[in-house]
Design a protein around this motif. Structure first.
Motif, mmCIF file in Angstrom:
data_model
loop_
_atom_site.group_PDB
_atom_site.id
_atom_site.type_symbol
_atom_site.label_atom_id
_atom_site.label_comp_id
_atom_site.label_asym_id
_atom_site.label_seq_id
_atom_site.Cartn_x
_atom_site.Cartn_y
_atom_site.Cartn_z
ATOM 1 N N GLN A 219 12.941 29.464 12.269
ATOM 2 C CA GLN A 219 13.096 28.907 10.796
ATOM 3 C C GLN A 219 11.701 28.307 10.393
ATOM 4 O OE1 GLN A 219 15.587 30.671 9.494
ATOM 5 N NE2 GLN A 219 16.853 28.723 8.994
ATOM 6 N N ASN A 220 11.150 27.682 11.425
ATOM 7 C CA ASN A 220 10.077 26.392 11.038
ATOM 8 C C ASN A 220 8.915 27.470 10.888
ATOM 9 O OD1 ASN A 220 11.801 24.382 11.379
ATOM 10 N ND2 ASN A 220 11.068 23.732 13.320
ATOM 11 N N ARG A 221 8.570 28.432 11.600
ATOM 12 C CA ARG A 221 7.409 29.280 11.551
ATOM 13 C C ARG A 221 7.418 29.993 10.543
ATOM 14 N NH1 ARG A 221 7.150 34.801 11.429
ATOM 15 N NH2 ARG A 221 5.170 34.845 12.906
ATOM 16 N N ASN A 222 8.532 30.315 9.635
ATOM 17 C CA ASN A 222 8.597 31.272 8.614
ATOM 18 C C ASN A 222 8.327 30.225 7.542
ATOM 19 O OD1 ASN A 222 9.345 33.588 9.814
ATOM 20 N ND2 ASN A 222 11.729 33.266 9.104
ATOM 21 N N LEU A 223 8.602 29.047 7.202
ATOM 22 C CA LEU A 223 8.142 28.212 6.414
ATOM 23 C C LEU A 223 6.644 27.952 6.511
ATOM 24 C CD1 LEU A 223 8.702 26.024 4.127
ATOM 25 C CD2 LEU A 223 8.973 24.371 5.909
ATOM 26 N N LEU A 224 6.313 27.623 7.771
ATOM 27 C CA LEU A 224 4.705 27.364 8.060
ATOM 28 C C LEU A 224 3.888 28.405 7.630
ATOM 29 C CD1 LEU A 224 5.149 25.224 11.206
ATOM 30 C CD2 LEU A 224 4.686 24.323 9.038
#
Length: 232
Positions: A219-224
């Protein structure tokens, strides 16, 4: 990473537990590996078109996890058990690197926020070691167990330091907490004494923790990644 993946990995986990109790530990080695292998390929399938450095770190962590699962079957051998600890030390160190990179804050590991937010993990980890493990762990494992406890305390503290803007923060916090519970149950079963339902509780908490941590990182990597693309 979706509801279907949760259902599928849950089925694999429950099948493995049933086989363990019906046919014995020697029958479920391959089934035991399936949740971790599925998680590896499922994550890879979702990021292979845009593989980032963090993705590579996570995939390596999942490989270390799979190797630990394989070695755990032969935990009665002292040398093999040392390798088990090493595999999980590598896995957790990779999680620490990933979370620090995703947090995007360039500061020393030990800082005021680390102690202020992470004190529950720091306190519980050392209390658990001092009150339960210290007098029960064989000397041959003692140094690595201390390192393992320190490392997991750091991982827990870092999970609590994650920025609120990261959408996977809650999943990671819960995943790391469940992983800590799973490790505690495993340590008790191995070094103190077995308890009723130990295998069920350990496997459910173990597999759930790995899924939640991987999902939170995803989830974090998609945002970043999206943020970087917008800036470009």
């Amino acid at each position: 990473m979706n509801k279907k993946s949760i259902v599928f990995i849950s089925i694999l986990m429950l099948l493995e537990i049933v086989v363990y109790y019906v046919f014995g530990a020697s029958w479920n080695l391959y089934l035991k590996l399936l949740p971790s292998i599925f998680l590896f390929f499922f994550y890879f399938q979702h990021v292979k078109g845009n593989l980032q450095l963090i993705d590579k770190f996570l995939l390596c962590a999942l490989v270390a996890n799979i190797l630990g699962e394989i070695a755990y079957v032969f935990k009665g051998n002292e040398l093999v058990f040392l390798f088990i600890l090493l595999f999980y030390l590598v896995e957790h160190q990779l999680y620490i690197i990933i979370l620090r990179k995703q947090n995007g804050i360039n500061q020393s590991l030990i800082n005021e926020s680390f102690v202020k937010k992470g004190w529950p993990y720091l306190a519980i980890s050392f209390l658990f070691f001092g009150l339960i493990l210290m007098n029960n762990v064989p000397d041959i494992y003692f140094a690595l167990i201390i390192l393992y406890v320190v490392q997991f305390a750091v991982l827990g503290a870092i999970s609590l330091q994650l920025r609120n803007q990261l959408p996977g923060k809650l999943f990671i916090i819960i995943g790391v907490a469940i992983n800590a519970l799973s490790d505690g149950l495993t340590s008790w079963e191995m070094f103190v004494f077995p308890f009723t339902g130990d295998y069920v509780l350990i496997r459910i908490t173990y597999v759930s923790a790995k899924y939640l941590i991987a999902y939170g990182i995803y989830q974090n990597r998609n945002l970043l990644v999206a943020t970087v693309e917008e800036e470009d």
